[in-house]
Design an enzyme around this catalytic site. Structure first.
Site, short mmCIF file in Angstrom:
data_model
loop_
_atom_site.label_atom_id
_atom_site.label_comp_id
_atom_site.label_asym_id
_atom_site.label_seq_id
_atom_site.Cartn_x
_atom_site.Cartn_y
_atom_site.Cartn_z
N GLU A 344 -1.94 19.58 15.55
CA GLU A 344 -3.16 19.99 14.83
C GLU A 344 -4.11 20.64 15.84
OE1 GLU A 344 -4.70 18.18 11.53
OE2 GLU A 344 -3.27 16.55 11.39
N GLU A 604 -7.97 7.32 15.32
CA GLU A 604 -8.05 7.84 13.95
C GLU A 604 -8.05 6.69 12.94
OE1 GLU A 604 -4.63 10.21 12.98
OE2 GLU A 604 -5.70 11.29 11.40
#
Ligand code: BGC
Length: 727
Positions: A344, A604
Site C-alpha cells: 500500500e 493497525e
C-alpha cells in the site's frame, strides 16, 4: 531561463528492471562563481557531479500527483565543479512507474507501469567575468545501464557493485509535459536518525537476523568485507512470529528485498532509490561473520521541524508517545501514508485526516500538508469527489465519508495549529467542491445516503468477518457532511467570503440529521453526535457515552472514525477519569497493550499480535499505522491541558486546563508554537497537584472550577486556587 528550457530525455529503448544512468561531460571555461542545478525526473533520481552526490535529498523529486504537478529541485553545486566535469544521473522507477496499489489491477496502474522514465535538468554556470553557460538535457546527453539492476518501491533493490557502465548511447528526446513542473514545494526528503543494530541472532528456525530495536522507515546501510561476486541478500520484517522466527507475510505482495553483489574489499552501501518499513532484516546471504556494528538502519522522512514533546511518570506511556512519533516519522515520507511496509504505502485520506492534529503538534507540518493538499485539490475529480488516496492512484474508486473530508478538516487544522490563513486561501475552493459534491451525490437531500463508505473502519463492534464497525454508514456520512459544511462556513468567514448558502445548508443538515437519527446506538455514534455538536443535548449524550463505555467493560469499541475523538468527548463533558481509564488500560483493547508485545510504532489493530503471540491476520496487519496515535492530541490538549479556542488560531491565546491523573504521577508537555514555547506540566503530590506553566501569550487558567486570566510568563501553582507568578 530555468529548467523549462531543457528538453525531456529518455533511453533509446526500455531497459526493463535496470535503472538507466544519464550522463553529460563538460568543461568549465574559466573560474566559476556559482553553479546551480535544477533537476527533476519521471521516476526517482540520484545525481552525481564528478562522482559526488548532489545534495542530500533522497527519493527526489518526491511524490506528487504527477499528472498535474511534478516538483523540481534546485541545488547549489558550485563546490562540486572542477575544470573537466561529468554529471551523471541515475533514475529508478520510484512511485512514478510503480505497480501501486499492489492488490489491484487497473488500467491506470497498467499505463503507469508502462510509462517511460525521463530526466529534465538544467545546470547554470556563472563565471567570474559575469558570463553564463547553461547545460541542459537534450540529445547531447548519453545513457547507459547503471549498477542498479533493479529498483522498485514495493519490491526492493538489486545493486551490482562490480558493474561499470561501459556502453554509452545517445539519449533520445521524450515528449512529456513541462506545464506540470513546480518548484520544490514540500519539505525535503532526507536521511534522519541512524540506528546501529542492537543484535544479530539466529531464530529457532536458524535464520540469521538483525534487530534494530525500533521499527523505522528507510533502509539499511551495511559494511562488508568481501570478494567480488559475493552476495549480500536480505529481507525485511516488522515483527517475529510466535516462535521467534522471521515473519513478513503481512507485507503481502511487497517483496521488500535487497540484493547486493560485492566488489573486492571492504565496502559500505545502502539502497538509494527505494525504502522499507522494518525493524528486522533476515540475512538470507551474507559473506563471513555478521556483527551488529555492520548494520545501521537509516530513517528517511520529510525534513520537518520537531515542535512537540510529551513525557510522563509512566514508562509505558512514554513508550506510547515515542511510538506515535516514530509512526509519524515512518509515514511522513513526502506523503502522509497509511503504512510503510506492505503493498500500500498510499496517501490514504482518512488516515491523514485522523492524525493531522497530532502530527501538527509533534512536528511543524504546515509545509508538508500544504503540498499534499495542493495534490488533493489537483486530483479532486470533476464532480468534487475526493478519492481514497492522494496522489489518486485509484481514480476509479469511490471516495468515502471521513476519508474525503480530509479536504476540509486538514486545512482547518493547519490553520488552527499555525494561525496562517494561506492554507485556507489555497484550499477554499477545494473545500467547497467537496461539500458541493456530497450535496449533488446524496440520494436524500440534507443527509448523505446512497454512497460507498469505509464506515467506522476497524471498529471493534464490527460484525464478524467485516472490517467495518457497526456504526450506521449514513450516520457517519451525514455527520461528516455537517462537519465539512461547518468548516466551509468557518473558513469562509475567516476569508471574508459569502457563506450564507452554506449556513442555510448546515441548518438543514442538522435538522435532517436529528430527524433521521433520533437515537445513538454505538460508541462512535455518541462520539460523533457530541464532537460535531449534532446532538440536541450534548451533555446528556456524553453522559450516555460514558455509561455505554462502562457497560462495555470500560473498553473502547470504536474504529478509525470514533477513536480520535472518544477521549476528547469524555474529558470535555466531565468524564476525564474514564478517558484516563481507557488510555491507561494495559490489556487489549487499548493503546498500551501493543507495548506489552514489544510495539515500537502504532499498530493497525489493537491486537495485531494476540496474547498467545499469534497474529490478528496475515492480510491486514500493519505494525506501523499511525491512525490510533491520534490520541496524542488528547494528551496535549486535555491531559496536559494546553489548547486554544477557534478564535485564537496558532495559540495566540492559550487555555490551560489540565486533567491530571495520579496513576502516572506527572506529565509534561512542551510545544514550540508559532508564538513561542509553551510548557505545561503537573505533578501529583500527596494530597494536591502542583502545576507549572510557561506561556508566551495571555492564558486563561482553569483549574478545579476556578478561572484566572494571566499574561505571558511562568507560573507555578497548586489546585488550591492560589496562582502565584514567578518571574
Ligand atoms: C489502509 C487503511 C485505509 C483503508 C481504507 C486500508 O487498506 O491501510 O489505513 O484507510 O484501507 O479503509
Amino acid at each position: 531561463m530555468g529548467i523549462k528550457d531543457a528538453k525531456w530525455i529518455t533511453t533509446a529503448y526500455e531497459l526493463g528492471d535496470i535503472a538507466p544512468v544519464f550522463c553529460r561531460g563538460f568543461k568549465a571555461a574559466q573560474a566559476v562563481e556559482r553553479a546551480e542545478l535544477q533537476i527533476t525526473a519521471l521516476g526517482v533520481y540520484e545525481a552525481r557531479l564528478n562522482g559526488k552526490r548532489v545534495g542530500d535529498f533522497v527519493m527526489a523529486p518526491g511524490w506528487t500527483s504527477y499528472k498535474h504537478r511534478l516538483q523540481y529541485q534546485i541545488y547549489d553545486v558550485t563546490d562540486l565543479l572542477g575544470g573537466t566535469n561529468e554529471l551523471r544521473v541515475t533514475v529508478g522507477r520510484g512511485w512514478f512507474r510503480s505497480p501501486i496499489p499492489g492488490w489491484l489491477n487497473t488500467e491506470d496502474k497498467k499505463n503507469r507501469n508502462e510509462q517511460p522514465c525521463g530526466l529534465l535538468a538544467e545546470l547554470t554556470i556563472r563565471y567570474a567575468d559575469g558570463s553564463e553557460e547553461r547545460i541542459m538535457t537534450d540529445e547531447s546527453w548519453s545513457f547507459g545501464e547503471s549498477a542498479v539492476r533493479f529498483s522498485e518501491i514495493y519490491d526492493g533493490e538489486t545493486f551490482d557493485a562490480r558493474f561499470v557502465t561501459g556502453e554509452w548511447q545517445p539519449a533520445v528526446l521524450l515528449d512529456w509535459s513541462k506545464d506540470i513542473l513546480i518548484e520544490q514545494e514540500g519539505e525535503d526528503l532526507c536521511e534522519q536518525e541512524r540506528l546501529t543494530a542492537q543484535k544479530v541472532f539466529r531464530t529457532p528456525r536458524g535464520e540469521l537476523m538483525v534487530d534494530f530495536g525500533q521499527e523505522v522507515t528507510g533502509y539499511v546501510e551495511f559494511t562488508v568485507d568481501a570478494k567480488a561476486g559475493d552476495t549480500v541478500y536480505f529481507n525485511h520484517a516488522e515483527v517475529l512470529d510466535a516462535e521467534g522466527n522471521f515473519y513478513n507475510e503481512n507485507y503481502r505482495s511487497a517483496k521488500a528485498k535487497v540484493r547486493y553483489i560485492c566488489r573486492d574489499g571492504k565496502q559500505t552501501w545502502h539502497p538509494g532509490l527505494t525504502f522499507f518499513g522494518f525493524r528486522y532484516i533476515h540475512l538470507i546471504e551474507w559473506p563471513g561473520e555478521a556483527g551488529p556494528e555492520d548494520f545501521t538502519a537509516i530513517a528517511v522522512y520529510s525534513d520537518m521541524h520537531r515542535t512537540g514533546y510529551l513525557r510522563s511518570g509512566d514508562e509505558t506511556l512514554n513508550r506510547l508517545f515515542s511510538n506515535i512519533v516514530w509512526g509519524q516519522r515512518g509515514n511522513f515520507l513526502d506523503v502522509p501514508t497509511d503504512c510503510p511496509q506492505r503493498d500500500e504505502r498510499l496517501g490514504w485520506t482518512g488516515d491523514a485526516q485522523v492524525f493531522a492534529k497530532t502530527a501538527s503538534y509533534f512536528y511543524d507540518v504546515e509545509k508538508f500538508f500544504r503540498k499534499w493538499l495542493h495534490d488533493l485539490a489537483a486530483d479532486q475529480r470533476e464532480s468534487g469527489e475526493v478519492g481514497e488516496v492522494i496522489p489518486d492512484l485509484m481514480p476509479d474508486g469511490p471516495g468515502s465519508a471521513a476519508w474525503g473530508d480530509a479536504a476540509t478538516i486538514i486545512p482547518w487544522q493547519m490553520y488552527q495549529t499555525y494561525g496562517n490563513i494561506r492554507v485556507l486561501q489555497d484550499q477554499f475552493d477545494s473545500m467547497k467542491k467537496w461539500v458541493n459534491y456530497i450535496t449533488s451525490a446524496t440520494t436524500t437531500p440534507d443527509l448523505w445516503t446512497g454512497h460507498f463508505h469505509f464506515a467506522d473502519w476497524l471498529g471493534l463492534d464490527a460484525p464478524s468477518g467485516s472490517y467495518k464497525g457497526s456504526t450506521r454508514e449514513d450516520f457517519i456520512a451525514t455527520a461528516f457532511y455537517a462537519r465539512s459544511t461547518e468548516l466551509v462556513i468557518k473558513a469562509g468567514k475567516v476569508l471574508g467570503e459569502d457563506v450564507q448558502a452554506y449556513e442555510a445548508l448546515y441548518a438543514k443538515i442538522i435538522s435532517a440529521f436529528r430527524k433521521a437519527f433520533p437515537d445513538y446506538r454505538t460508541q462512535t455514534e455518541h462520539v460523533l453526535a457530541v464532537h460535531f455538536c449534532l446532538a440536541e443535548d450534548l451533555q446528556q449524550t456524553a453522559d450516555d457515552l460514558a455509561a455505554l463505555v462502562r457497560k462495555d467493560g470500560v473498553q473502547l469499541r470504536t474504529g478509525f472514525v470514533g477513536t480520535p475523538y472518544l477521549l476528547h468527548v469524555l474529558s470535555h463533558y466531565g468524564h476525564s477519569d474514564l478517558a484516563w481509564d481507557l488510555l491507561l488500560r494495559r490489556e487489549y483493547p487499548g493503546w498500551l497493550y501493543p507495548i506489552s508485545k514489544g510495539a515500537t510504532t502504532i499498530w493497525e489493530h489493537w491486537d495485531g499480535i494476540r496474547e498467545d503471540g499469534s497474529f490478528w491476520s496475515k492480510d491486514m496487519n500493519s505494525f506501523n499505522h499511525y491512525a490510533y496515535g491520534a490520541v496524542a492530541d488528547w494528551v496535549f490538549e486535555q491531559a496536559a491541558g494546553i489548547y486554544h479556542d477557534e478564535v485564537h488560531p496558532g495559540f495566540t491565546e492559550l487555555i490551560y486546563e489540565p486533567h491530571p491523573d495520579a496513576r502516572i504521577g506527572w506529565l509534561a508537555a512542551r510545544l514550540e508554537s508559532r508564538q513561542g514555547l509553551i510548557v505545561g506540566s503537573w505533578l501529583c503530590e500527596e494530597d494536591q497537584v502542583r502545576y507549572e506553566l510557561t506561556t508566551p501569550v495571555p492564558a486563561l487558567i482553569r483549574i478545579g472550577g476556578a478561572e484566572k486570566r494571566v499574561g505571558p510568563g511562568h507560573y507555578v501553582f497548586r489546585d488550591t486556587g492560589d496562582i502565584t507568578r514567578i518571574e
